[in-house]
Design an enzyme around this catalytic site. Structure first.
Site, PDB file in Angstrom:
ATOM      1  N   ASN A   1       0.788  -1.240   0.000  1.00  0.00           N
ATOM      2  CA  ASN A   1       0.000   0.000   0.000  1.00  0.00           C
ATOM      3  C   ASN A   1       0.819   1.290   0.000  1.00  0.00           C
ATOM      4  O   ASN A   1       0.354   2.314  -0.480  1.00  0.00           O
ATOM      5  CB  ASN A   1      -1.030  -0.012   1.127  1.00  0.00           C
TER       6      ASN A   1
ATOM      7  N   CYS B   1      -2.992   1.302   6.811  1.00  0.00           N
ATOM      8  CA  CYS B   1      -3.053   0.631   8.126  1.00  0.00           C
ATOM      9  C   CYS B   1      -3.630   1.557   9.185  1.00  0.00           C
ATOM     10  O   CYS B   1      -4.340   1.116  10.074  1.00  0.00           O
ATOM     11  CB  CYS B   1      -1.670   0.146   8.540  1.00  0.00           C
TER      12      CYS B   1
ATOM     13  N   GLU C   1       5.055  -4.283  12.165  1.00  0.00           N
ATOM     14  CA  GLU C   1       4.088  -3.193  11.958  1.00  0.00           C
ATOM     15  C   GLU C   1       2.891  -3.812  11.255  1.00  0.00           C
ATOM     16  O   GLU C   1       2.936  -4.058  10.050  1.00  0.00           O
ATOM     17  CB  GLU C   1       4.704  -2.073  11.109  1.00  0.00           C
TER      18      GLU C   1
HETATM   19  P1  NAD Z   1       0.735  -9.310   3.712  1.00  0.00           P
HETATM   20  O1  NAD Z   1       0.966  -9.719   5.116  1.00  0.00           O
HETATM   21  O2  NAD Z   1      -0.137 -10.163   2.876  1.00  0.00           O
HETATM   22  O3  NAD Z   1       2.117  -9.172   2.914  1.00  0.00           O
HETATM   23  C1  NAD Z   1       3.155  -8.350   3.376  1.00  0.00           C
HETATM   24  C2  NAD Z   1       4.485  -8.893   2.883  1.00  0.00           C
HETATM   25  O4  NAD Z   1       4.737 -10.153   3.517  1.00  0.00           O
HETATM   26  C3  NAD Z   1       4.525  -9.158   1.379  1.00  0.00           C
HETATM   27  O5  NAD Z   1       5.788  -8.792   0.873  1.00  0.00           O
HETATM   28  C4  NAD Z   1       4.323 -10.671   1.307  1.00  0.00           C
HETATM   29  O6  NAD Z   1       4.837 -11.250   0.120  1.00  0.00           O
HETATM   30  C5  NAD Z   1       5.116 -11.114   2.534  1.00  0.00           C
HETATM   31  N1  NAD Z   1       4.777 -12.465   3.015  1.00  0.00           N
HETATM   32  C6  NAD Z   1       3.619 -13.142   2.840  1.00  0.00           C
HETATM   33  N2  NAD Z   1       3.705 -14.359   3.411  1.00  0.00           N
HETATM   34  C7  NAD Z   1       4.930 -14.441   3.979  1.00  0.00           C
HETATM   35  C8  NAD Z   1       5.607 -15.449   4.707  1.00  0.00           C
HETATM   36  N3  NAD Z   1       5.033 -16.617   4.968  1.00  0.00           N
HETATM   37  N4  NAD Z   1       6.866 -15.207   5.145  1.00  0.00           N
HETATM   38  C9  NAD Z   1       7.469 -14.019   4.894  1.00  0.00           C
HETATM   39  N5  NAD Z   1       6.872 -13.027   4.188  1.00  0.00           N
HETATM   40  C10 NAD Z   1       5.611 -13.227   3.735  1.00  0.00           C
HETATM   41  O7  NAD Z   1       0.174  -7.797   3.762  1.00  0.00           O
HETATM   42  P2  NAD Z   1      -0.377  -6.919   2.551  1.00  0.00           P
HETATM   43  O8  NAD Z   1      -1.697  -7.470   2.133  1.00  0.00           O
HETATM   44  O9  NAD Z   1       0.678  -6.718   1.539  1.00  0.00           O
HETATM   45  O10 NAD Z   1      -0.590  -5.503   3.276  1.00  0.00           O
HETATM   46  C11 NAD Z   1      -1.761  -5.131   3.931  1.00  0.00           C
HETATM   47  C12 NAD Z   1      -1.606  -5.269   5.436  1.00  0.00           C
HETATM   48  O11 NAD Z   1      -0.463  -4.547   5.869  1.00  0.00           O
HETATM   49  C13 NAD Z   1      -2.778  -4.680   6.178  1.00  0.00           C
HETATM   50  O12 NAD Z   1      -3.138  -5.528   7.232  1.00  0.00           O
HETATM   51  C14 NAD Z   1      -2.230  -3.361   6.703  1.00  0.00           C
HETATM   52  O13 NAD Z   1      -2.884  -2.877   7.848  1.00  0.00           O
HETATM   53  C15 NAD Z   1      -0.812  -3.738   6.992  1.00  0.00           C
HETATM   54  N6  NAD Z   1       0.038  -2.548   7.045  1.00  0.00           N
HETATM   55  C16 NAD Z   1       0.544  -2.171   8.258  1.00  0.00           C
HETATM   56  C17 NAD Z   1       1.292  -1.006   8.356  1.00  0.00           C
HETATM   57  C18 NAD Z   1       1.865  -0.540   9.674  1.00  0.00           C
HETATM   58  O14 NAD Z   1       2.783   0.272   9.640  1.00  0.00           O
HETATM   59  N7  NAD Z   1       1.386  -1.013  10.801  1.00  0.00           N
HETATM   60  C19 NAD Z   1       1.548  -0.247   7.204  1.00  0.00           C
HETATM   61  C20 NAD Z   1       1.016  -0.682   5.986  1.00  0.00           C
HETATM   62  C21 NAD Z   1       0.268  -1.833   5.916  1.00  0.00           C
END
Ligand code: NAD
Length: 470
Positions: free
Chosen positions: A149, A278, A244
């Site tokens: 995002n 987020c 995060e």
């Molecule tokens: P996601 O957890 O699906 O993916 C995030 C990253 O993790 C991607 O690069 C993905 O390929 C990787 N990933 C997936 N499975 C993995 C595994 N088994 N091992 C290691 N890496 C793995 O999240 P998303 O859909 O890309 O993003 C949306 C989420 O992120 C929402 O829940 C949002 O709230 C959160 N977010 C949090 C913040 C914050 O700062 N707190 C900021 C932005 C987004």
């Protein structure tokens, strides 16, 4: 585009299609990196970490200023890339690039003030003549795993402090929007030793898993969903972790609030990046005395938003990351309506687009309130007083940020003290984030902080030196 491993741009025959969420057309392809690629990148980062820790902070700072300059020169390219890659409206992509530059600048400045402290050893028996002081040591290799995002600034929020603290980095960007990270690696690599910054594209279960489990990675800095965060914490072993994770941030509008300003904040906070933030406003909690006035003005303001082509500078709300994401939002909205919520505005899907949607009479136990809805939906919840507002605000597993509108200092302080969140923001929506502030949630929203100085704290360890008189 190519991966960056040990200073070389690596191509592969197996590639991942990258689609523009607005029209589903393929805009580029990136290599399908695998475990072997991740291992090569990690080994290079490990080797280079021995050189990196000896580089004077003066030079590290200069490199970061150089990268800042390069990003500034290429701002327009990055703005378009972000919009094409993740569907973010151009005006918001411009904002992301401005913030990304700021994040690097803050890191360049912070790299020269990583201080230790002197310890009053004489406070303990036998320490009268003993001298003690600490320094901050880089951890070695930081594994940075990022979501789709904010595909540039969230990468830089990990890479720039890691470099500032003399760590090397292996980044795994989201395969849903990896282009900005790869382009950034291209411009930054000119100023860094080979192996300092590596970017490997590929699946979470392969590339991500390899980074998480590797004995040569010293820290994981992850931003993404709660589910992935929990799974990483189970596999990471003895590494330092910053997680995060997801948010479900409330906006409380109390009886004495400035309604115009609260409406403006609610619109900005709910629909920024089509609700895929987020710290987006995900629940609007209204005191019964102002609920009608707020609702009427909020629906009117929501109706004025321009939904459409994210490349148009006039567009306020673009598509979600893909059609599946929009279908998920459609389902949860329809489920809430079946359970008794009243649809006041929106509720329509076209491909990956979902209209900004206002739901009234929402019960705080409904899934749409309990779970993070990563889309442009505003559930309105009515409460009788501040105690009930705080109770509702705290009644989820999340605790990222919260916004409270009130002109009463006592109510503001009460809310700030009692709301369970990383930050409580008075008279602004939860989407407010300054890139240098300590950022990070509590409860299931994660652990550890970002915000340059705080990220550096988490990317270093304290080493104590004790000098005894002979
Ligand atoms: P996601 O957890 O699906 O993916 C995030 C990253 O993790 C991607 O690069 C993905 O390929 C990787 N990933 C997936 N499975 C993995 C595994 N088994 N091992 C290691 N890496 C793995 O999240 P998303 O859909 O890309 O993003 C949306 C989420 O992120 C929402 O829940 C949002 O709230 C959160 N977010 C949090 C913040 C914050 O700062 N707190 C900021 C932005 C987004």
């Amino acid at each position: 585009m190519h991966m960056l491993i040990n200073g070389k741009f690596i191509d592969k025959s197996e590639r991942i299609d990258i689609k523009n969420p607005a029209d589903n057309k393929i805009i580029d392809t990136v290599p399908y990196g695998n475990r072997k690629d991740a291992k090569t990148a990690i080994s290079a980062a490990k080797r280079t970490s021995k050189i990196a820790k000896e580089i004077p902070s003066r030079l590290i700072s200069e490199h970061l200023y150089d990268i800042y300059g390069e990003l500034s020169k290429n701002s327009k390219i990055f703005e378009k890339l972000i919009t094409h890659d993740c569907g973010k409206p151009l005006k918001d992509s411009k904002e992301e690039v401005i913030r990304s530059k700021q994040t690097i600048l803050l890191s360049a400045e912070e790299s020269k003030r990583i201080y230790g402290e002197t310890i009053p050893m004489d406070a303990c028996i036998g320490g009268e003549e003993v001298m003690g002081f600490t320094t901050k040591i880089p951890l070695g290799v930081v594994g940075a795993i990022t979501p789709y995002n904010y595909p540039l600034n969230l990468v830089i929020h990990k890479v720039a402090p890691a470099i500032a603290a003399k760590n090397t980095v292996v980044v795994k960007p989201s395969t849903k929007a990896p282009l900005a990270a790869l382009k950034f690696a291209e411009i930054a690599s000119t100023y860094l030793e080979n192996g300092f910054l590596n970017v490997v594209t590929g699946s979470g279960s392969e590339v991500g898993d390899e980074i998480v489990k590797s004995d040569f990675v010293d820290k994981i800095s992850f931003t993404g969903s709660i589910e992935t965060g929990i799974s990483i914490s189970k596999r990471a072993g003895m590494k330092k972790l910053t997680l995060e994770l997801g948010g479900n941030d409330p906006l409380l509008v109390l009886e004495d609030a400035d309604i115009e300003k609260a409406v403006d904040a609610a619109v900005k906070g709910s629909y920024l990046n089509a609700g895929q933030v987020c710290i987006g406003v995900k629940r609007i909690i209204l005191h019964k005395k102002i609920a009608d006035e707020f609702t009427q003005k909020f629906v009117k303001a929501t109706g004025k938003l321009i939904v459409g082509d994210p490349m148009s500078i006039r567009t306020d709300v673009g598509p979600l990351i893909d059609e599946n994401a929009a279908i998920t939002i459609e389902k949860i909205v329809n489920q809430s309506i079946d359970e008794g919520a009243e649809l006041l505005y929106g509720g329509k899907r076209r491909g990956s687009f979902y209209t900004p949607t206002v739901l009234d009479n929402v019960d705080s136990k409904m899934d749409i309130v309990q779970e993070e809805t990563f889309g442009p939906v505003s559930p309105l919840i009515h409460v009788n007083d501040i105690d009930e507002a705080i109770k509702v605000a705290n009644d989820t597993k999340y605790g990222l940020q919260a916004g409270v509108f009130t002109n009463n200092i006592n109510l503001a302080l009460k809310a700030a003290k009692q709301i369970e969140a990383g930050s409580v923001i008075i008279n602004k929506q939860s989407t407010y984030r300054a890139d240098n502030m300590p950022f990070g949630g509590c409860k299931m929203s994660g652990m550890g902080k970002e915000g340059i100085k705080y990220a550096i704290e988490e990317m270093t360890r304290t080493k104590l030196f004790i000098v005894n008189p002979i």
